[in-house]
Motif scaffolding. Structure first.
Motif, PDB file in Angstrom:
ATOM      1  N   ARG A   1      39.436 -34.243   4.272  1.00  0.00           N
ATOM      2  CA  ARG A   1      39.327 -33.290   5.385  1.00  0.00           C
ATOM      3  C   ARG A   1      39.480 -33.942   6.746  1.00  0.00           C
ATOM      4  O   ARG A   1      39.845 -33.284   7.713  1.00  0.00           O
ATOM      5  CB  ARG A   1      37.964 -32.586   5.323  1.00  0.00           C
ATOM      6  N   ARG A   2      39.156 -35.211   6.874  1.00  0.00           N
ATOM      7  CA  ARG A   2      39.159 -35.890   8.179  1.00  0.00           C
ATOM      8  C   ARG A   2      40.135 -37.058   8.173  1.00  0.00           C
ATOM      9  O   ARG A   2      40.262 -37.785   7.200  1.00  0.00           O
ATOM     10  CB  ARG A   2      37.772 -36.459   8.488  1.00  0.00           C
ATOM     11  N   SER A   3      40.771 -37.275   9.309  1.00  0.00           N
ATOM     12  CA  SER A   3      41.643 -38.452   9.447  1.00  0.00           C
ATOM     13  C   SER A   3      40.758 -39.643   9.838  1.00  0.00           C
ATOM     14  O   SER A   3      39.588 -39.487  10.196  1.00  0.00           O
ATOM     15  CB  SER A   3      42.696 -38.209  10.533  1.00  0.00           C
ATOM     16  N   ASP A   4      41.319 -40.830   9.813  1.00  0.00           N
ATOM     17  CA  ASP A   4      40.567 -42.029  10.207  1.00  0.00           C
ATOM     18  C   ASP A   4      40.147 -41.953  11.669  1.00  0.00           C
ATOM     19  O   ASP A   4      39.052 -42.375  12.043  1.00  0.00           O
ATOM     20  CB  ASP A   4      41.398 -43.291   9.956  1.00  0.00           C
ATOM     21  N   ALA A   5      41.031 -41.390  12.514  1.00  0.00           N
ATOM     22  CA  ALA A   5      40.715 -41.271  13.935  1.00  0.00           C
ATOM     23  C   ALA A   5      39.537 -40.330  14.157  1.00  0.00           C
ATOM     24  O   ALA A   5      38.631 -40.616  14.951  1.00  0.00           O
ATOM     25  CB  ALA A   5      41.936 -40.778  14.699  1.00  0.00           C
ATOM     26  N   GLU A   6      39.536 -39.185  13.429  1.00  0.00           N
ATOM     27  CA  GLU A   6      38.413 -38.246  13.541  1.00  0.00           C
ATOM     28  C   GLU A   6      37.115 -38.881  13.055  1.00  0.00           C
ATOM     29  O   GLU A   6      36.059 -38.696  13.648  1.00  0.00           O
ATOM     30  CB  GLU A   6      38.688 -36.969  12.744  1.00  0.00           C
ATOM     31  N   GLY A   7      37.208 -39.636  11.959  1.00  0.00           N
ATOM     32  CA  GLY A   7      36.021 -40.306  11.425  1.00  0.00           C
ATOM     33  C   GLY A   7      35.456 -41.313  12.410  1.00  0.00           C
ATOM     34  O   GLY A   7      34.239 -41.405  12.587  1.00  0.00           O
ATOM     35  N   SER A   8      36.324 -42.080  13.057  1.00  0.00           N
ATOM     36  CA  SER A   8      35.881 -43.061  14.054  1.00  0.00           C
ATOM     37  C   SER A   8      35.205 -42.377  15.238  1.00  0.00           C
ATOM     38  O   SER A   8      34.177 -42.845  15.745  1.00  0.00           O
ATOM     39  CB  SER A   8      37.056 -43.888  14.556  1.00  0.00           C
ATOM     40  N   LYS A   9      35.770 -41.249  15.671  1.00  0.00           N
ATOM     41  CA  LYS A   9      35.203 -40.511  16.799  1.00  0.00           C
ATOM     42  C   LYS A   9      33.802 -39.989  16.445  1.00  0.00           C
ATOM     43  O   LYS A   9      32.870 -40.113  17.248  1.00  0.00           O
ATOM     44  CB  LYS A   9      36.128 -39.347  17.167  1.00  0.00           C
ATOM     45  N   ILE A  10      33.654 -39.421  15.255  1.00  0.00           N
ATOM     46  CA  ILE A  10      32.351 -38.897  14.818  1.00  0.00           C
ATOM     47  C   ILE A  10      31.334 -40.032  14.700  1.00  0.00           C
ATOM     48  O   ILE A  10      30.174 -39.903  15.099  1.00  0.00           O
ATOM     49  CB  ILE A  10      32.493 -38.137  13.489  1.00  0.00           C
ATOM     50  N   LEU A  11      31.773 -41.183  14.182  1.00  0.00           N
ATOM     51  CA  LEU A  11      30.885 -42.342  14.042  1.00  0.00           C
ATOM     52  C   LEU A  11      30.418 -42.825  15.408  1.00  0.00           C
ATOM     53  O   LEU A  11      29.226 -43.110  15.603  1.00  0.00           O
ATOM     54  CB  LEU A  11      31.596 -43.467  13.281  1.00  0.00           C
ATOM     55  N   GLU A  12      31.334 -42.915  16.364  1.00  0.00           N
ATOM     56  CA  GLU A  12      30.963 -43.357  17.715  1.00  0.00           C
ATOM     57  C   GLU A  12      29.961 -42.404  18.362  1.00  0.00           C
ATOM     58  O   GLU A  12      29.005 -42.837  18.996  1.00  0.00           O
ATOM     59  CB  GLU A  12      32.212 -43.485  18.594  1.00  0.00           C
ATOM     60  N   GLU A  13      30.155 -41.084  18.180  1.00  0.00           N
ATOM     61  CA  GLU A  13      29.213 -40.106  18.734  1.00  0.00           C
ATOM     62  C   GLU A  13      27.824 -40.272  18.121  1.00  0.00           C
ATOM     63  O   GLU A  13      26.812 -40.241  18.824  1.00  0.00           O
ATOM     64  CB  GLU A  13      29.712 -38.681  18.479  1.00  0.00           C
ATOM     65  N   ALA A  14      27.782 -40.490  16.793  1.00  0.00           N
ATOM     66  CA  ALA A  14      26.500 -40.651  16.107  1.00  0.00           C
ATOM     67  C   ALA A  14      25.809 -41.933  16.560  1.00  0.00           C
ATOM     68  O   ALA A  14      24.588 -41.956  16.788  1.00  0.00           O
ATOM     69  CB  ALA A  14      26.714 -40.666  14.591  1.00  0.00           C
ATOM     70  N   LEU A  15      26.564 -43.025  16.737  1.00  0.00           N
ATOM     71  CA  LEU A  15      25.974 -44.295  17.184  1.00  0.00           C
ATOM     72  C   LEU A  15      25.450 -44.177  18.612  1.00  0.00           C
ATOM     73  O   LEU A  15      24.402 -44.745  18.951  1.00  0.00           O
ATOM     74  CB  LEU A  15      27.001 -45.424  17.074  1.00  0.00           C
ATOM     75  N   ARG A  16      26.190 -43.453  19.475  1.00  0.00           N
ATOM     76  CA  ARG A  16      25.735 -43.238  20.851  1.00  0.00           C
ATOM     77  C   ARG A  16      24.395 -42.508  20.868  1.00  0.00           C
ATOM     78  O   ARG A  16      23.495 -42.849  21.625  1.00  0.00           O
ATOM     79  CB  ARG A  16      26.781 -42.435  21.623  1.00  0.00           C
ATOM     80  N   LYS A  17      24.262 -41.481  20.002  1.00  0.00           N
ATOM     81  CA  LYS A  17      23.002 -40.722  19.950  1.00  0.00           C
ATOM     82  C   LYS A  17      21.849 -41.620  19.477  1.00  0.00           C
ATOM     83  O   LYS A  17      20.742 -41.541  19.976  1.00  0.00           O
ATOM     84  CB  LYS A  17      23.139 -39.517  19.023  1.00  0.00           C
TER      85      LYS A  17
END
Length: 111
Positions: free
Chosen positions: A90-106
């Motif tokens: 469902r997700r591309s590598d770029a989308e996965g990286s973006k979601i991971l960065e948002e979660a790490l920021r939180k």
């Protein structure tokens, strides 16, 4: 002192099988799988008995049919997928990286 039931089993009697009555008439039906194995289960010869079109081969597990020249095709099982495999569909590598960065920021409290 010897036991009276020593060496016997439940349901066994002096008459053996005759004690249970006559067996019902049965017919054997041949089924063949893709590997050429023949399976011959027996079915009661009654009008209410429905003989199935396919039967599982006990030797290889493939479905077996009544037409020897045209046996059913083996079922293609898809391999087990992990949750991560479904997410990657469902997700591309770029989308996965973006979601991971948002979660790490939180987690870091950078919001």
């Amino acid at each position: 002192m010897a036991s009276a039931i020593r060496g016997s089993r439940v349901g066994a009697g002096p008459m053996g099988e005759a004690e249970r009555g006559e067996a019902i008439a049965r017919s054997h039906v041949s089924y063949w799988c893709a590997n050429g194995h023949e399976v011959r289960p027996s079915f009661a010869e009654e009008e209410s008995v429905v003989i199935p079109a396919e039967w599982d081969c006990p030797k290889c597990g493939y479905p077996a049919g009544r037409d020897k020249a045209n046996p059913p095709s083996p079922i293609k099982n898809e391999p087990y997928k992990t949750h991560l495999a479904y997410v990657k569909e469902r997700r591309s590598d770029a989308e996965g990286s973006k979601i991971l960065e948002e979660a790490l920021r939180k987690l870091r409290g950078d919001d």
